[in-house]
Scaffold this motif. Structure first.
Motif, PDB file in Angstrom:
ATOM      1  N   VAL A  75      39.477  48.799  33.391  1.00  0.00           N
ATOM      2  CA  VAL A  75      40.278  49.599  32.475  1.00  0.00           C
ATOM      3  C   VAL A  75      40.640  48.718  31.290  1.00  0.00           C
ATOM      4  O   VAL A  75      40.994  47.552  31.453  1.00  0.00           O
ATOM      5  CB  VAL A  75      41.531  50.199  33.173  1.00  0.00           C
ATOM      6  N   VAL A  76      40.496  49.275  30.093  1.00  0.00           N
ATOM      7  CA  VAL A  76      40.779  48.546  28.858  1.00  0.00           C
ATOM      8  C   VAL A  76      41.867  49.284  28.102  1.00  0.00           C
ATOM      9  O   VAL A  76      41.781  50.492  27.887  1.00  0.00           O
ATOM     10  CB  VAL A  76      39.508  48.428  27.986  1.00  0.00           C
ATOM     11  N   GLY A  77      42.882  48.562  27.715  1.00  0.00           N
ATOM     12  CA  GLY A  77      43.991  49.140  26.970  1.00  0.00           C
ATOM     13  C   GLY A  77      45.074  48.104  26.768  1.00  0.00           C
ATOM     14  O   GLY A  77      44.832  46.904  26.905  1.00  0.00           O
ATOM     15  N   LYS A  78      46.265  48.568  26.499  1.00  0.00           N
ATOM     16  CA  LYS A  78      47.377  47.658  26.234  1.00  0.00           C
ATOM     17  C   LYS A  78      48.274  47.430  27.442  1.00  0.00           C
ATOM     18  O   LYS A  78      49.211  46.644  27.377  1.00  0.00           O
ATOM     19  CB  LYS A  78      48.201  48.185  25.063  1.00  0.00           C
ATOM     20  N   ALA A  79      47.989  48.099  28.550  1.00  0.00           N
ATOM     21  CA  ALA A  79      48.824  47.947  29.748  1.00  0.00           C
ATOM     22  C   ALA A  79      48.743  46.521  30.276  1.00  0.00           C
ATOM     23  O   ALA A  79      47.699  45.861  30.189  1.00  0.00           O
ATOM     24  CB  ALA A  79      48.387  48.931  30.826  1.00  0.00           C
ATOM     25  N   GLU A  80      49.842  46.066  30.831  1.00  0.00           N
ATOM     26  CA  GLU A  80      49.891  44.715  31.387  1.00  0.00           C
ATOM     27  C   GLU A  80      49.663  44.699  32.891  1.00  0.00           C
ATOM     28  O   GLU A  80      49.569  43.630  33.493  1.00  0.00           O
ATOM     29  CB  GLU A  80      51.219  44.059  31.038  1.00  0.00           C
ATOM     30  N   ALA A  81      49.584  45.886  33.496  1.00  0.00           N
ATOM     31  CA  ALA A  81      49.357  45.985  34.939  1.00  0.00           C
ATOM     32  C   ALA A  81      48.579  47.265  35.215  1.00  0.00           C
ATOM     33  O   ALA A  81      48.585  48.195  34.405  1.00  0.00           O
ATOM     34  CB  ALA A  81      50.685  46.012  35.693  1.00  0.00           C
ATOM     35  N   VAL A  82      47.913  47.297  36.354  1.00  0.00           N
ATOM     36  CA  VAL A  82      47.183  48.489  36.771  1.00  0.00           C
ATOM     37  C   VAL A  82      48.179  49.422  37.457  1.00  0.00           C
ATOM     38  O   VAL A  82      48.845  49.025  38.415  1.00  0.00           O
ATOM     39  CB  VAL A  82      46.025  48.138  37.734  1.00  0.00           C
ATOM     40  N   ALA A  83      48.292  50.634  36.957  1.00  0.00           N
ATOM     41  CA  ALA A  83      49.241  51.609  37.502  1.00  0.00           C
ATOM     42  C   ALA A  83      48.890  51.957  38.946  1.00  0.00           C
ATOM     43  O   ALA A  83      47.719  51.960  39.329  1.00  0.00           O
ATOM     44  CB  ALA A  83      49.225  52.883  36.653  1.00  0.00           C
ATOM     45  N   GLU A  84      49.889  52.254  39.734  1.00  0.00           N
ATOM     46  CA  GLU A  84      49.675  52.578  41.147  1.00  0.00           C
ATOM     47  C   GLU A  84      48.776  53.799  41.313  1.00  0.00           C
ATOM     48  O   GLU A  84      47.942  53.844  42.214  1.00  0.00           O
ATOM     49  CB  GLU A  84      51.019  52.797  41.863  1.00  0.00           C
ATOM     50  N   ALA A  85      48.915  54.786  40.436  1.00  0.00           N
ATOM     51  CA  ALA A  85      48.056  55.976  40.525  1.00  0.00           C
ATOM     52  C   ALA A  85      46.587  55.599  40.330  1.00  0.00           C
ATOM     53  O   ALA A  85      45.699  56.168  40.981  1.00  0.00           O
ATOM     54  CB  ALA A  85      48.482  57.016  39.490  1.00  0.00           C
TER      55      ALA A  85
END
Length: 115
Positions: A75-85
């Motif tokens: 996954v590529v984006g600005k998130a700093e962690a992988v969401a639980e979903a």
């Protein structure tokens, strides 16, 4: 990509995810590789009646394409962690231990987590 050595096939799905994000001007892009080596690419779905993360959409596309398992996801984006979903969606199809590569908009892998 990052300071760690990345398998060329994993680097490919990061590149595909980055391309999906850019092509659709989406907040996220994602790609998954199934048990046969096929890849599925998606971006965020954000409609009034349907909201899916890019990774959830890529997993759904893999299922619709007949995948029976996953080898890896990105996954590529600005998130700093992988969401639980997202972890749950990958775990549902890939099983425990499936790696998810999290990369920034520049494609550099910030983290790899196993579900």
């Amino acid at each position: 990509m990052s300071g760690t050595t990345v398998d060329p096939e994993d680097a490919k799905i990061v590149t595909l995810a980055r391309s999906a994000r850019a092509r659709n001007s989406a907040s996220e892009g994602a790609a998954v590789r199934d048990e046969t080596g096929r890849t599925y690419v998606a971006s965020t779905v954000d409609l009034p009646s349907l909201r899916l993360t890019a990774l959830q959409t890529a997993v759904a596309m893999a299922v619709a394409g007949g995948a029976r398992g996953l080898e890896a996801a990105a996954v590529v984006g600005k998130a700093e962690a992988v969401a639980e979903a997202d972890r749950e969606a990958v775990r549902d199809l890939g099983g425990a231990g499936t790696p998810i590569h999290l990369a920034g908009p520049d494609g550099k892998i910030a983290a790899t987590v196993e579900v």
